[in-house]
Design an enzyme around this catalytic site. Structure first.
Site, PDB file in Angstrom:
ATOM      1  N   GLY A 240       0.907  -1.172   0.049  1.00  0.00           N
ATOM      2  CA  GLY A 240       0.014  -0.006   0.053  1.00  0.00           C
ATOM      3  C   GLY A 240       0.848   1.311   0.137  1.00  0.00           C
ATOM      4  O   GLY A 240       0.762   2.150   0.867  1.00  0.00           O
TER       5      GLY A 240
ATOM      6  N   THR B 275       0.068   5.923  -1.848  1.00  0.00           N
ATOM      7  CA  THR B 275      -0.462   7.055  -1.312  1.00  0.00           C
ATOM      8  C   THR B 275      -0.695   7.182   0.215  1.00  0.00           C
ATOM      9  O   THR B 275      -0.296   5.954   0.796  1.00  0.00           O
ATOM     10  CB  THR B 275      -1.986   7.270  -1.958  1.00  0.00           C
ATOM     11  N   GLY B 276      -1.083   8.136   0.800  1.00  0.00           N
ATOM     12  CA  GLY B 276      -1.595   8.270   2.163  1.00  0.00           C
ATOM     13  C   GLY B 276      -0.458   7.854   3.154  1.00  0.00           C
ATOM     14  O   GLY B 276       0.747   8.248   2.878  1.00  0.00           O
TER      15      GLY B 276
ATOM     16  N   TYR C  70     -17.850   4.583  13.100  1.00  0.00           N
ATOM     17  CA  TYR C  70     -16.424   4.182  12.962  1.00  0.00           C
ATOM     18  C   TYR C  70     -15.826   3.210  13.867  1.00  0.00           C
ATOM     19  O   TYR C  70     -15.956   1.937  13.415  1.00  0.00           O
ATOM     20  CB  TYR C  70     -15.437   5.543  12.740  1.00  0.00           C
TER      21      TYR C  70
ATOM     22  N   LYS D  50     -10.702  -3.156  12.540  1.00  0.00           N
ATOM     23  CA  LYS D  50      -9.472  -2.572  13.145  1.00  0.00           C
ATOM     24  C   LYS D  50      -9.405  -3.604  14.355  1.00  0.00           C
ATOM     25  O   LYS D  50      -8.389  -3.756  14.682  1.00  0.00           O
ATOM     26  CB  LYS D  50      -9.892  -1.265  13.407  1.00  0.00           C
TER      27      LYS D  50
ATOM     28  N   LEU E 176      -6.931  11.842   8.907  1.00  0.00           N
ATOM     29  CA  LEU E 176      -6.543  12.841   7.719  1.00  0.00           C
ATOM     30  C   LEU E 176      -7.073  12.476   6.406  1.00  0.00           C
ATOM     31  O   LEU E 176      -7.760  11.642   6.338  1.00  0.00           O
ATOM     32  CB  LEU E 176      -5.098  12.511   7.631  1.00  0.00           C
TER      33      LEU E 176
HETATM   34  P1  NAI Z   1      -4.942   5.344   0.786  1.00  0.00           P
HETATM   35  O1  NAI Z   1      -6.073   5.240   0.218  1.00  0.00           O
HETATM   36  O2  NAI Z   1      -4.494   6.611   0.877  1.00  0.00           O
HETATM   37  O3  NAI Z   1      -3.764   4.158   0.629  1.00  0.00           O
HETATM   38  C1  NAI Z   1      -4.229   2.859   0.269  1.00  0.00           C
HETATM   39  C2  NAI Z   1      -2.957   2.291  -0.632  1.00  0.00           C
HETATM   40  O4  NAI Z   1      -3.620   1.032  -0.711  1.00  0.00           O
HETATM   41  C3  NAI Z   1      -2.435   2.690  -1.902  1.00  0.00           C
HETATM   42  O5  NAI Z   1      -1.269   2.493  -1.753  1.00  0.00           O
HETATM   43  C4  NAI Z   1      -3.363   1.632  -2.809  1.00  0.00           C
HETATM   44  O6  NAI Z   1      -2.711   1.606  -4.144  1.00  0.00           O
HETATM   45  C5  NAI Z   1      -3.124   0.735  -2.050  1.00  0.00           C
HETATM   46  N1  NAI Z   1      -4.329  -0.583  -2.243  1.00  0.00           N
HETATM   47  C6  NAI Z   1      -5.425  -0.607  -2.158  1.00  0.00           C
HETATM   48  N2  NAI Z   1      -6.049  -1.769  -2.692  1.00  0.00           N
HETATM   49  C7  NAI Z   1      -5.097  -2.395  -3.233  1.00  0.00           C
HETATM   50  C8  NAI Z   1      -4.999  -3.835  -3.482  1.00  0.00           C
HETATM   51  N3  NAI Z   1      -5.958  -4.687  -3.724  1.00  0.00           N
HETATM   52  N4  NAI Z   1      -3.729  -4.310  -3.977  1.00  0.00           N
HETATM   53  C9  NAI Z   1      -2.670  -3.434  -3.793  1.00  0.00           C
HETATM   54  N5  NAI Z   1      -2.519  -2.521  -3.234  1.00  0.00           N
HETATM   55  C10 NAI Z   1      -3.724  -1.775  -2.875  1.00  0.00           C
HETATM   56  O7  NAI Z   1      -5.333   4.988   2.388  1.00  0.00           O
HETATM   57  P2  NAI Z   1      -4.709   5.389   3.705  1.00  0.00           P
HETATM   58  O8  NAI Z   1      -5.566   6.611   4.448  1.00  0.00           O
HETATM   59  O9  NAI Z   1      -3.193   5.716   3.778  1.00  0.00           O
HETATM   60  O10 NAI Z   1      -4.984   4.154   4.453  1.00  0.00           O
HETATM   61  C11 NAI Z   1      -3.999   3.329   4.817  1.00  0.00           C
HETATM   62  C12 NAI Z   1      -4.083   2.787   6.281  1.00  0.00           C
HETATM   63  O11 NAI Z   1      -4.168   3.719   7.313  1.00  0.00           O
HETATM   64  C13 NAI Z   1      -5.647   1.973   6.265  1.00  0.00           C
HETATM   65  O12 NAI Z   1      -5.610   0.767   7.190  1.00  0.00           O
HETATM   66  C14 NAI Z   1      -6.573   3.024   7.178  1.00  0.00           C
HETATM   67  O13 NAI Z   1      -7.661   2.853   7.651  1.00  0.00           O
HETATM   68  C15 NAI Z   1      -5.504   3.730   7.854  1.00  0.00           C
HETATM   69  N6  NAI Z   1      -5.655   5.036   8.832  1.00  0.00           N
HETATM   70  C16 NAI Z   1      -6.350   5.890   7.760  1.00  0.00           C
HETATM   71  C17 NAI Z   1      -6.391   7.155   8.753  1.00  0.00           C
HETATM   72  C18 NAI Z   1      -6.947   8.252   7.823  1.00  0.00           C
HETATM   73  O14 NAI Z   1      -7.429   9.284   8.464  1.00  0.00           O
HETATM   74  N7  NAI Z   1      -6.711   8.289   6.552  1.00  0.00           N
HETATM   75  C19 NAI Z   1      -6.138   7.316   9.876  1.00  0.00           C
HETATM   76  C20 NAI Z   1      -5.750   6.023  10.734  1.00  0.00           C
HETATM   77  C21 NAI Z   1      -5.616   4.807  10.070  1.00  0.00           C
HETATM   78 NA    NA Z   2      -1.408   4.039   2.274  1.00  0.00          NA
END
Ligand code: NAI
Ligand code: NA
Length: 396
Positions: A47, A50-51, A234, A243, A272
């Site tokens: 992953g 992004t993010g 959530y 989670k 975020l």
């Molecule tokens: P995001 O959407 O920015 O990143 C998701 C990543 O997963 C990307 O790199 C995408 O290409 C990859 N991805 C998705 N499906 C895929 C697949 N089938 N195969 C390969 N890669 C795949 O999301 P974000 O927000 O960075 O989330 C990452 C983690 O952080 C999650 O577990 C989320 O719950 C957690 N998180 C997010 C928060 C927020 O406020 N955004 C807060 C706290 C935790």
């Molecule tokens: Na990510």
């Protein structure tokens, strides 16, 4: 082509290569400005595009000189068709990493599948031998189960009773009341199957079986808790069940890693704006109020500030990793501060369509949203032609 945003609800159909590149360069510069971390040396980020996952890859490489392999699922660019932001982010990251003399390769495909796991194992074996850190940062609405073939779709619903509260359409600023009906048992199971810990454990089992984990290897996955305001939808809703499962899986994985002296952690991160979080009802309103309060207090952070602090002040301090009573790393400590939460709760009561741009940071939310797709990034020239076709230099 000249690329402009084409927004549909909480997604943007286009993205801008130069804006994405500038975002990555800004993140790299931030990490460099914070000095060297005595951190990981060979890192797999699942992953990574992004993010929080991208921020983890950048912090590993530019904070700790690590070799990185990134796995992600992104749309490549083509003539007349911009790629997805994660495609451009990865292209920019790998270009910068290679210029800095750092190993950086990546695999684009479904991380839930056996095929992509095997491809990644082969790459680690050939190029790195072993990895000492595995970041698990997937956020996906669906998972095709590799053993059963069943397609699981995750849902964002409360459990037990209908949830009614305020929400905002962050494009228009319209604050309305939203009601979400409770999940079925099947919804819960599907959401846990997608966003719980099963796939994380599968990755670690596969890496371990192939002897690709270095002694003392660490793995980290990301979680969220958040305030009472969003709890019903959530943390006590379907995603919260996932989670819970992810957090429980950290203990199972730590057992698996015992003979290697390795450890699995869940880090609880701050709310975020990411592609994943803008899709969750109620969260955008909470985030816009939270941003306002945290910025006023000078404690606002983005993904890169969060992850840089996670590495420097939690994971790689040279002493024991501090965790809460449930064994979790807390980097959401500033978000969850009593003074912050009390102010957000007061603003929440007051928030209306009329006053939100005043009492909340709706503008900051929107800017962050457009930034995700490489738009509205400072210093980027948007009116001119750019080449939409960009190669990812380390793509395997
Ligand atoms: P995001 O959407 O920015 O990143 C998701 C990543 O997963 C990307 O790199 C995408 O290409 C990859 N991805 C998705 N499906 C895929 C697949 N089938 N195969 C390969 N890669 C795949 O999301 P974000 O927000 O960075 O989330 C990452 C983690 O952080 C999650 O577990 C989320 O719950 C957690 N998180 C997010 C928060 C927020 O406020 N955004 C807060 C706290 C935790
Ligand atoms: Na990510």
């Amino acid at each position: 082509m000249i690329i402009t945003p084409r927004v549909r609800g909480f997604i943007c159909l286009t993205s801008h290569p130069k804006g994405c590149e500038q975002n990555v360069v800004n993140q790299i510069n931030y990490v460099k400005s914070k000095g060297t971390i005595d951190g990981p040396k060979k890192v797999l980020v699942i992953g990574a595009s992004t993010g929080f996952g991208l921020a983890s890859r950048i912090t590993s490489a530019f904070g700790s000189n690590a070799a990185t392999i990134g796995v992600y699922f992104e749309k490549p660019s083509a003539e007349g068709k911009p790629g997805s932001p994660g495609w451009y982010n990865t292209a920019a990251f790998e270009k910068q990493a290679h210029e800095a003399g750092l190993y950086a390769k990546s695999i684009n495909g479904d991380a839930f599948s056996d095929e992509i796991k095997q491809k990644t194992l082969d790459l680690i074996k050939t190029d790195l031998g072993q990895v000492d850190l595995v970041i698990y940062s997937l956020a996906s609405p669906r998972r095709v189960h590799p053993k059963t073939g069943v397609i699981h779709n995750s849902v964002l619903k409360p459990i037990g009773q209908t949830f009614s509260n305020k929400t905002v359409d962050f494009h228009t600023g319209n604050v309305t009341e939203v009601s979400i009906t409770p999940a079925s048992e099947e919804d819960i199971e599907n959401t846990v199957a997608v966003m719980g810990g099963e796939d994380w454990a599968m990755w670690i089992d596969a890496l371990k079986a192939a002897n690709l984990l270095a002694p003392g290897a660490t793995t980290v996955a990301y979680s969220y808790i958040g305030p009472a305001l969003t709890e019903a939808v959530y943390r006590k809703g379907t995603i919260g069940r996932a989670k819970d499962h992810l957090e429980a899986t950290a203990f199972t994985i730590t057992d698996t890693l015992k003979d290697l002296n390795g450890k699995a952690y869940v880090s609880v991160n701050k709310a975020l704006v990411t592609q994943a979080s803008s899709a969750i009802p109620v969260i955008p309103l909470y985030i816009s109020l939270l941003y306002k309060v945290m910025k006023a207090k000078g404690i606002h952070e983005g993904t890169i500030e969060q992850i840089q602090r996670l590495y420097q002040e939690r994971l790689y301090t040279g002493s024991e990793v501090p965790v809460d009573e449930k064994g979790r790393i807390r980097i959401d400590d500033w978000e969850m501060r009593d003074d912050v939460q009390a102010e957000v709760a007061t603003l929440w009561e007051q928030a209306t369509t009329e006053n939100l741009s005043e009492i909340g940071d709706l503008a900051g939310y929107r800017t962050d949203f457009f930034n995700l797709f490489g738009f509205e990034v400072e210093g980027v020239e948007y009116g001119t032609d750019v080449n939409e076709v960009v190669e990812v230099p380390g793509l395997v």
